[in-house]
Design a protein around this motif. Structure first.
Motif, mmCIF file in Angstrom:
data_model
loop_
_atom_site.group_PDB
_atom_site.id
_atom_site.type_symbol
_atom_site.label_atom_id
_atom_site.label_comp_id
_atom_site.label_asym_id
_atom_site.label_seq_id
_atom_site.Cartn_x
_atom_site.Cartn_y
_atom_site.Cartn_z
ATOM 1 N N ALA A 167 37.070 70.391 92.873
ATOM 2 C CA ALA A 167 37.137 70.031 94.289
ATOM 3 C C ALA A 167 35.898 70.539 95.032
ATOM 4 O O ALA A 167 35.226 71.470 94.582
ATOM 5 C CB ALA A 167 38.395 70.631 94.909
ATOM 6 N N ILE A 168 35.624 69.934 96.172
ATOM 7 C CA ILE A 168 34.534 70.438 97.016
ATOM 8 C C ILE A 168 34.837 71.877 97.427
ATOM 9 O O ILE A 168 33.963 72.739 97.412
ATOM 10 C CB ILE A 168 34.350 69.553 98.269
ATOM 11 C CG1 ILE A 168 34.077 68.102 97.865
ATOM 12 C CG2 ILE A 168 33.204 70.076 99.132
ATOM 13 C CD1 ILE A 168 34.081 67.144 99.046
ATOM 14 N N SER A 169 36.076 72.136 97.799
ATOM 15 C CA SER A 169 36.526 73.481 98.165
ATOM 16 C C SER A 169 37.294 74.068 96.982
ATOM 17 O O SER A 169 38.499 74.274 97.041
ATOM 18 C CB SER A 169 37.413 73.412 99.413
ATOM 19 O OG SER A 169 37.738 74.706 99.882
ATOM 20 N N GLN A 170 36.586 74.343 95.896
ATOM 21 C CA GLN A 170 37.217 74.749 94.643
ATOM 22 C C GLN A 170 37.589 76.233 94.642
ATOM 23 O O GLN A 170 36.757 77.087 94.953
ATOM 24 C CB GLN A 170 36.282 74.467 93.466
ATOM 25 C CG GLN A 170 36.802 74.884 92.105
ATOM 26 C CD GLN A 170 38.048 74.119 91.695
ATOM 27 O OE1 GLN A 170 38.128 72.914 91.866
ATOM 28 N NE2 GLN A 170 39.033 74.826 91.167
ATOM 29 N N ASP A 171 38.844 76.520 94.276
ATOM 30 C CA ASP A 171 39.284 77.897 94.076
ATOM 31 C C ASP A 171 38.560 78.463 92.863
ATOM 32 O O ASP A 171 38.692 77.937 91.754
ATOM 33 C CB ASP A 171 40.793 77.907 93.850
ATOM 34 C CG ASP A 171 41.348 79.305 93.593
ATOM 35 O OD1 ASP A 171 40.557 80.263 93.509
ATOM 36 O OD2 ASP A 171 42.580 79.416 93.462
ATOM 37 N N PRO A 172 37.781 79.539 93.028
ATOM 38 C CA PRO A 172 37.031 80.094 91.888
ATOM 39 C C PRO A 172 37.919 80.531 90.726
ATOM 40 O O PRO A 172 37.472 80.541 89.574
ATOM 41 C CB PRO A 172 36.297 81.297 92.497
ATOM 42 C CG PRO A 172 36.247 81.030 93.947
ATOM 43 C CD PRO A 172 37.495 80.266 94.273
ATOM 44 N N ASP A 173 39.164 80.879 91.020
ATOM 45 C CA ASP A 173 40.069 81.347 89.970
ATOM 46 C C ASP A 173 40.765 80.212 89.229
ATOM 47 O O ASP A 173 41.548 80.461 88.313
ATOM 48 C CB ASP A 173 41.128 82.285 90.564
ATOM 49 C CG ASP A 173 40.523 83.570 91.102
ATOM 50 O OD1 ASP A 173 39.521 84.035 90.520
ATOM 51 O OD2 ASP A 173 41.037 84.089 92.107
ATOM 52 N N ALA A 174 40.484 78.981 89.628
ATOM 53 C CA ALA A 174 41.156 77.844 88.998
ATOM 54 C C ALA A 174 40.166 76.779 88.538
ATOM 55 O O ALA A 174 40.494 75.596 88.475
ATOM 56 C CB ALA A 174 42.171 77.242 89.973
ATOM 57 N N ARG A 183 30.196 82.288 94.572
ATOM 58 C CA ARG A 183 29.439 81.506 95.552
ATOM 59 C C ARG A 183 30.266 80.451 96.281
ATOM 60 O O ARG A 183 29.897 80.015 97.366
ATOM 61 C CB ARG A 183 28.256 80.810 94.863
ATOM 62 C CG ARG A 183 28.675 79.812 93.809
ATOM 63 C CD ARG A 183 27.480 79.137 93.149
ATOM 64 N NE ARG A 183 27.954 78.308 92.047
ATOM 65 C CZ ARG A 183 28.072 78.743 90.801
ATOM 66 N NH1 ARG A 183 27.721 79.981 90.505
ATOM 67 N NH2 ARG A 183 28.525 77.964 89.847
ATOM 68 N N ASN A 184 31.398 79.994 95.707
ATOM 69 C CA ASN A 184 32.167 78.922 96.331
ATOM 70 C C ASN A 184 32.676 79.314 97.719
ATOM 71 O O ASN A 184 33.162 80.417 97.931
ATOM 72 C CB ASN A 184 33.359 78.531 95.461
ATOM 73 C CG ASN A 184 32.944 77.751 94.225
ATOM 74 O OD1 ASN A 184 31.755 77.610 93.948
ATOM 75 N ND2 ASN A 184 33.913 77.268 93.478
ATOM 76 N N LEU A 185 32.557 78.357 98.647
ATOM 77 C CA LEU A 185 33.000 78.535 100.020
ATOM 78 C C LEU A 185 34.166 77.600 100.321
ATOM 79 O O LEU A 185 34.357 76.584 99.644
ATOM 80 C CB LEU A 185 31.856 78.225 100.982
ATOM 81 C CG LEU A 185 30.631 79.132 100.950
ATOM 82 C CD1 LEU A 185 29.464 78.451 101.667
ATOM 83 C CD2 LEU A 185 30.939 80.474 101.588
ATOM 84 N N LYS A 186 34.919 77.932 101.356
ATOM 85 C CA LYS A 186 36.004 77.064 101.796
ATOM 86 C C LYS A 186 35.423 75.884 102.576
ATOM 87 O O LYS A 186 34.602 76.060 103.473
ATOM 88 C CB LYS A 186 36.973 77.848 102.668
ATOM 89 C CG LYS A 186 37.673 78.987 101.936
ATOM 90 C CD LYS A 186 38.560 79.796 102.878
ATOM 91 C CE LYS A 186 39.208 80.959 102.154
ATOM 92 N NZ LYS A 186 40.046 81.792 103.060
ATOM 93 N N TYR A 187 35.873 74.704 102.214
ATOM 94 C CA TYR A 187 35.380 73.486 102.859
ATOM 95 C C TYR A 187 36.531 72.768 103.538
ATOM 96 O O TYR A 187 37.634 72.670 102.998
ATOM 97 C CB TYR A 187 34.733 72.567 101.826
ATOM 98 C CG TYR A 187 34.153 71.303 102.411
ATOM 99 C CD1 TYR A 187 32.899 71.303 103.010
ATOM 100 C CD2 TYR A 187 34.857 70.107 102.350
ATOM 101 C CE1 TYR A 187 32.359 70.148 103.550
ATOM 102 C CE2 TYR A 187 34.325 68.938 102.892
ATOM 103 C CZ TYR A 187 33.081 68.971 103.485
ATOM 104 O OH TYR A 187 32.553 67.821 104.020
#
Length: 314
Positions: free
Chosen positions: A64-71, A189-193
């Motif tokens: 996903a664009i807003s990908q959960d880093p743990d998943a 690095r992933n951010l909430k989108y």
């Protein structure tokens, strides 16, 4: 390394953008690296076999664009197989710090030197291009790079395929607040989108020979089209960027022991004290970083138990 009498314009930009917009705003570029022998799949597979394993990251491109880093879903292939089977692997991969290879280092230097000359400088150092690093991306068709930001300036050059690169203003704290910038730089690095951000983005539609300039800490996300993709991020860190990064990292460490800090610039005197201490410590431990095992240990101490997320079994 830094000077020459004649440099071909490897990277160009229209409307004097290299002088007017750089380094504060993103803009479109053109480049002459498409088809370069170092940027073909066979040579990239060779590089994947040569680089230390902690400089290679890969996972499924179906995220996903807003990908959960743990998943983040993984891909059960080794790095060389990923490159060799990229058309069908359903994968996203980045080979980090490619300047560890002498040939790739020269490629980065020659490319940035052409930019330096276009801006009226005679050397990389005169132009402020320090700590050059390269990140080589290989992605399967219809892959996504989640929303994130990077801790360096970047000429992103697209080599093969079709790619959509969407970037957002780094001064818009409604998109990414200060604490998220710190967390993104030091944890994952992933951010909430939020889809409501879409209207604020600037999209670059890239084919081979196209690219864009991405300023320091401008959030972005990327997707490929129906063909595999090869891209190269040619990055550097100025003295000011290194100062800001060091403060972000030290603030994160203090936050980890229950001492949250204000962002860099809010308290300049305190920033100077923190910077001096942090750099003294990191200089002392620098000799230990020659070993991949020690790099893993140091990352875990400084950034937490998930710092080695890109290493299987770490």
């Amino acid at each position: 390394m830094n000077t020459t009498t004649a440099v071909a314009p490897v990277i160009t930009a229209a409307n004097e953008a290299l002088r007017r917009e750089f380094p504060l705003k993103p803009f479109t570029i053109r480049h002459g690296l498409a088809g370069h022998p170092l940027l073909t799949l066979p040579r990239i597979a060779q590089l994947a076999a040569e680089l230390p394993r902690d400089l290679i990251e890969y996972n499924s491109g179906k995220v996903a664009i807003s990908q959960d880093p743990d998943a983040i879903p993984s891909v059960d292939l080794d790095p060389v197989e990923i490159v060799q089977r990229i058309e069908t692997a359903g994968a996203w991969m980045v080979l980090k710090r490619v300047e560890n290879s002498r040939e790739y280092k020269k490629l980065l230097e020659d490319t940035l030197l052409s930019v330096a000359r276009a801006r009226g400088f005679n050397s990389l150092l005169d132009a402020g291009f320090e700590q050059l690093e390269g990140f080589l991306f290989v992605s399967s068709p219809n892959s996504t790079t989640p929303f994130h930001l990077d801790s360096e300036d970047n000429f992103f050059v697209h080599i093969h395929g079709e790619k959509f690169f969407t970037v957002f203003d780094n001064t818009d704290r409604a998109v990414v607040p200060d604490d998220e910038i710190e967390r993104s730089m030091t944890k994952h690095r992933n951010l909430k989108y939020d889809e409501r951000f879409a209207a604020r983005g600037q999209e670059f539609h890239l084919f081979a020979g196209d690219g864009c300039y991405v300023p320091y800490q401008w959030p972005h996300w990327v997707r490929t089209a129906d063909c595999y993709s090869i891209s190269l991020a040619i990055t550097w860190k100025t003295r000011e960027v290194r100062r800001l990064n060091d403060l972000h990292f030290f603030n994160s460490m203090l936050r980890g022991i229950g001492l949250p800090q204000q962002p860099p610039g809010a308290r300049p005197v305190r920033d100077a004290l923190k910077l001096g201490f942090y750099r003294a410590v990191t200089t002392a431990i620098k000799p230990l970083r020659g070993s991949m095992a020690m790099r893993r240990v140091l990352r875990r101490i400084a950034l937490g138990k998930r710092a080695n997320y890109y290493l299987k079994g770490a």
